[in-house]
Design a protein around this motif. Structure first.
Motif, PDB file in Angstrom:
ATOM      1  N   ILE A  20       0.828  -1.069   0.026  1.00  0.00           N
ATOM      2  CA  ILE A  20      -0.022   0.073  -0.141  1.00  0.00           C
ATOM      3  C   ILE A  20       0.701   1.291   0.128  1.00  0.00           C
ATOM      4  O   ILE A  20       0.666   2.338  -0.669  1.00  0.00           O
ATOM      5  CB  ILE A  20      -1.034  -0.175   1.274  1.00  0.00           C
ATOM      6  N   LEU A  67       2.525   1.742  -3.401  1.00  0.00           N
ATOM      7  CA  LEU A  67       1.694   2.072  -4.495  1.00  0.00           C
ATOM      8  C   LEU A  67       1.290   3.581  -4.193  1.00  0.00           C
ATOM      9  O   LEU A  67       1.311   4.475  -5.188  1.00  0.00           O
ATOM     10  CB  LEU A  67       0.221   1.216  -4.243  1.00  0.00           C
ATOM     11  N   ARG A  86      -3.942   7.644  -6.311  1.00  0.00           N
ATOM     12  CA  ARG A  86      -4.782   6.342  -6.651  1.00  0.00           C
ATOM     13  C   ARG A  86      -5.896   6.032  -5.752  1.00  0.00           C
ATOM     14  O   ARG A  86      -5.841   6.170  -4.601  1.00  0.00           O
ATOM     15  CB  ARG A  86      -3.689   5.304  -6.475  1.00  0.00           C
ATOM     16  N   ILE A 121      -6.012   0.226  -5.172  1.00  0.00           N
ATOM     17  CA  ILE A 121      -5.021  -0.158  -4.315  1.00  0.00           C
ATOM     18  C   ILE A 121      -5.681  -1.613  -3.805  1.00  0.00           C
ATOM     19  O   ILE A 121      -4.956  -2.348  -3.626  1.00  0.00           O
ATOM     20  CB  ILE A 121      -4.658   0.866  -3.185  1.00  0.00           C
TER      21      ILE A 121
END
Length: 151
Positions: free
Chosen positions: A8, A11, A18, A23
């Motif tokens: 997480i 990302l 995002r 995610i």
């Protein structure tokens, strides 16, 4: 922190905008579970802030330089730290080991502005010596994003 938390953070490090659903799909969790983890990671301090990665050239600051600073023996180190924290051209300042006191990352509009910045440091009496390295290009630049095997 488990592997899902690391993914997480990775990302978000690449794209803080995002969506939670996106995610979640990437890590195998629901959007609400991702949201809960992000809140927990933020509360624990693992995620310190969410930011935008702006292009310095778009702001008229195309020159990137790294200045190794050797503080003068009579320099007030606390004053130097305040100066570094508050100076608009200083993007980062790190206390380092070895022959130097600090490594300062500077963004300026021109070489003349870099020269003026160095003169300003000298004028405040902070410098015993310095070494400046100008970046020609950046191969890797950006926020911390731990490798997770996802490209």
């Amino acid at each position: 922190m488990d592997d899902s938390d690391r993914k997480i953070i990775s990302l978000l490090g690449r794209d803080a905008r995002r969506s939670l659903a996106d995610i979640g799909a990437a890590v195998g969790l629901s959007a609400s579970a991702v949201n809960d983890r992000i809140r927990r990671l933020t509360a624990s301090g693992a995620i310190r802030r969410t930011t935008v990665d702006a292009d310095p050239a778009a702001f008229g600051l195309p020159v990137l330089a790294f200045v190794l600073v050797g503080l003068a023996q009579e320099a007030d180190e606390a004053a130097f730290r305040r100066y570094a924290r508050d100076h608009g051209a200083i993007a980062e300042c790190h206390h380092v080991t070895g022959a130097w006191s600090y490594l300062v990352k500077v963004r300026v509009a021109s070489l003349a502005d870099l020269e003026a910045f160095l003169a300003e440091l000298k004028g405040h009496g902070f410098l015993a010596r310095s070494e400046t390295v100008i970046a020609l290009s950046s191969v890797v630049a950006g926020p911390f994003a731990p490798a997770d095997g996802e490209g």
